[in-house]
Design an enzyme around this catalytic site. Structure first.
Site, PDB file in Angstrom:
ATOM      1  N   ASP A   8      28.123  38.813  36.186  1.00  0.00           N
ATOM      2  CA  ASP A   8      29.473  39.502  35.578  1.00  0.00           C
ATOM      3  C   ASP A   8      29.067  40.479  34.444  1.00  0.00           C
ATOM      4  O   ASP A   8      28.048  39.669  33.497  1.00  0.00           O
ATOM      5  CB  ASP A   8      30.306  38.593  35.240  1.00  0.00           C
ATOM      6  CG  ASP A   8      31.693  39.374  35.057  1.00  0.00           C
ATOM      7  OD1 ASP A   8      31.853  40.190  34.230  1.00  0.00           O
ATOM      8  OD2 ASP A   8      32.742  38.929  35.806  1.00  0.00           O
ATOM      9  N   ILE A   9      29.231  41.640  34.464  1.00  0.00           N
ATOM     10  CA  ILE A   9      28.790  42.473  33.150  1.00  0.00           C
ATOM     11  C   ILE A   9      29.753  42.078  31.877  1.00  0.00           C
ATOM     12  O   ILE A   9      29.191  42.812  30.888  1.00  0.00           O
ATOM     13  CB  ILE A   9      28.890  43.964  33.612  1.00  0.00           C
ATOM     14  CG1 ILE A   9      30.093  44.451  34.172  1.00  0.00           C
ATOM     15  CG2 ILE A   9      27.686  44.464  34.169  1.00  0.00           C
ATOM     16  CD1 ILE A   9      30.316  45.837  34.229  1.00  0.00           C
ATOM     17  N   GLN A  57      44.291  39.432  38.600  1.00  0.00           N
ATOM     18  CA  GLN A  57      43.132  40.058  39.343  1.00  0.00           C
ATOM     19  C   GLN A  57      42.933  41.561  38.907  1.00  0.00           C
ATOM     20  O   GLN A  57      44.021  42.260  38.905  1.00  0.00           O
ATOM     21  CB  GLN A  57      43.090  40.060  40.723  1.00  0.00           C
ATOM     22  CG  GLN A  57      42.210  40.556  41.612  1.00  0.00           C
ATOM     23  CD  GLN A  57      42.466  40.441  43.300  1.00  0.00           C
ATOM     24  OE1 GLN A  57      43.494  40.023  43.643  1.00  0.00           O
ATOM     25  NE2 GLN A  57      41.335  40.488  44.069  1.00  0.00           N
ATOM     26  N   HIS A  62      36.476  37.812  44.855  1.00  0.00           N
ATOM     27  CA  HIS A  62      35.620  37.307  44.319  1.00  0.00           C
ATOM     28  C   HIS A  62      35.766  35.985  43.869  1.00  0.00           C
ATOM     29  O   HIS A  62      36.759  35.827  43.177  1.00  0.00           O
ATOM     30  CB  HIS A  62      34.765  38.384  43.277  1.00  0.00           C
ATOM     31  CG  HIS A  62      35.934  38.966  42.363  1.00  0.00           C
ATOM     32  ND1 HIS A  62      36.622  39.864  42.502  1.00  0.00           N
ATOM     33  CD2 HIS A  62      36.086  38.358  41.207  1.00  0.00           C
ATOM     34  CE1 HIS A  62      37.553  39.747  41.652  1.00  0.00           C
ATOM     35  NE2 HIS A  62      37.277  39.111  40.635  1.00  0.00           N
ATOM     36  N   HIS A  64      34.594  33.570  40.520  1.00  0.00           N
ATOM     37  CA  HIS A  64      33.926  33.352  39.258  1.00  0.00           C
ATOM     38  C   HIS A  64      33.133  31.953  39.264  1.00  0.00           C
ATOM     39  O   HIS A  64      33.795  31.096  39.514  1.00  0.00           O
ATOM     40  CB  HIS A  64      34.860  33.406  38.212  1.00  0.00           C
ATOM     41  CG  HIS A  64      35.363  34.959  37.918  1.00  0.00           C
ATOM     42  ND1 HIS A  64      35.312  35.687  37.109  1.00  0.00           N
ATOM     43  CD2 HIS A  64      36.527  35.320  38.489  1.00  0.00           C
ATOM     44  CE1 HIS A  64      36.070  37.001  37.238  1.00  0.00           C
ATOM     45  NE2 HIS A  64      36.809  36.725  38.014  1.00  0.00           N
TER      46      HIS A  64
HETATM   47  P1  5GP Z   1      39.042  39.734  37.994  1.00  0.00           P
HETATM   48  O1  5GP Z   1      39.504  40.847  39.066  1.00  0.00           O
HETATM   49  O2  5GP Z   1      38.691  38.373  38.681  1.00  0.00           O
HETATM   50  O3  5GP Z   1      39.960  39.692  36.952  1.00  0.00           O
HETATM   51  O4  5GP Z   1      37.699  40.094  37.108  1.00  0.00           O
HETATM   52  C1  5GP Z   1      36.753  40.781  37.842  1.00  0.00           C
HETATM   53  C2  5GP Z   1      35.638  40.621  37.050  1.00  0.00           C
HETATM   54  O5  5GP Z   1      34.734  41.751  37.376  1.00  0.00           O
HETATM   55  C3  5GP Z   1      35.626  40.845  35.474  1.00  0.00           C
HETATM   56  O6  5GP Z   1      35.083  39.703  34.944  1.00  0.00           O
HETATM   57  C4  5GP Z   1      34.709  42.209  35.208  1.00  0.00           C
HETATM   58  O7  5GP Z   1      33.966  41.814  34.093  1.00  0.00           O
HETATM   59  C5  5GP Z   1      33.882  42.266  36.438  1.00  0.00           C
HETATM   60  N1  5GP Z   1      33.388  43.438  36.833  1.00  0.00           N
HETATM   61  C6  5GP Z   1      34.255  44.774  36.744  1.00  0.00           C
HETATM   62  N2  5GP Z   1      33.373  45.673  37.062  1.00  0.00           N
HETATM   63  C7  5GP Z   1      31.980  45.157  37.455  1.00  0.00           C
HETATM   64  C8  5GP Z   1      30.894  45.876  37.740  1.00  0.00           C
HETATM   65  O8  5GP Z   1      30.924  47.054  37.856  1.00  0.00           O
HETATM   66  N3  5GP Z   1      29.732  44.972  37.872  1.00  0.00           N
HETATM   67  C9  5GP Z   1      29.700  43.712  37.466  1.00  0.00           C
HETATM   68  N4  5GP Z   1      28.585  43.114  37.453  1.00  0.00           N
HETATM   69  N5  5GP Z   1      30.977  43.116  37.044  1.00  0.00           N
HETATM   70  C10 5GP Z   1      31.940  43.739  36.834  1.00  0.00           C
END
Ligand code: 5GP
Ligand code: ZN
Length: 136
Positions: free
Chosen positions: A29-30, A92, A98, A100
């Site tokens: 995660d970035i 989300q 995805h 985590h």
């Molecule tokens: P969620 O959708 O579960 O809230 O979180 C999305 C996750 O994707 C976040 O933790 C965010 O940091 C990660 N994320 C968003 N864009 C990118 C990206 O381009 N590359 C990576 N490696 N992670 C990403």
């Protein structure tokens, strides 16, 4: 295709990969919540838990187990939080399913797994459970 995770899977956007196996990839995660925060992602686009076929989900959770085990062994994680969000209401952000994998340590101060504990109304709990049971 505007999906950012599909672009990562297609190699259009770079990622830091930790696993690439059949239907699944895992990358860092970035915006890591903790040291070693990984995302485990099905290669076939599915927005959420409601859309993904059960067979893909089974493969996905096996990869999650591998990543969690690696976090424990390599980073000496004392715990691992596994988190998966469905829909804006659940926070989300990226609409490609995805999971985590968040390595944890005692007193690391993360609040991803804590919520206010107060006793519920047992009648309401029973009523909700009955409705869900009957639906399933
Ligand atoms: P969620 O959708 O579960 O809230 O979180 C999305 C996750 O994707 C976040 O933790 C965010 O940091 C990660 N994320 C968003 N864009 C990118 C990206 O381009 N590359 C990576 N490696 N992670 C990403
Ligand atoms: Zn996608």
């Amino acid at each position: 295709m505007e999906c950012i995770f599909c672009k990562i899977i297609d190699g259009e956007i770079p990622e830091v990969k930790v696993l690439d196996e059949g239907l699944v990839v895992a990358f860092m995660d970035i915006n890591p919540s903790s040291r070693g925060h990984m995302l485990v992602v099905p290669k076939n686009h599915a927005e959420n838990i409601f859309e993904i076929p059960e067979s893909d989900l089974a493969t996905l959770i096996k990869a999650v187990k591998k990543c969690a085990g690696a976090a424990k062994d390599v980073l000496r994680a004392e715990g691992v939080t596994i988190l998966q969000l469905n829909g804006k209401a659940s926070d989300q952000i990226v609409p490609h399913l995805h999971i985590h994998v968040i390595p944890r340590w005692e007193n690391d101060g993360l609040s991803v797994s804590t919520w206010e504990m107060k006793p519920g109304d047992m009648e309401e709990i029973q009523d909700i459970a009955r409705k869900i049971r009957e639906h399933i």
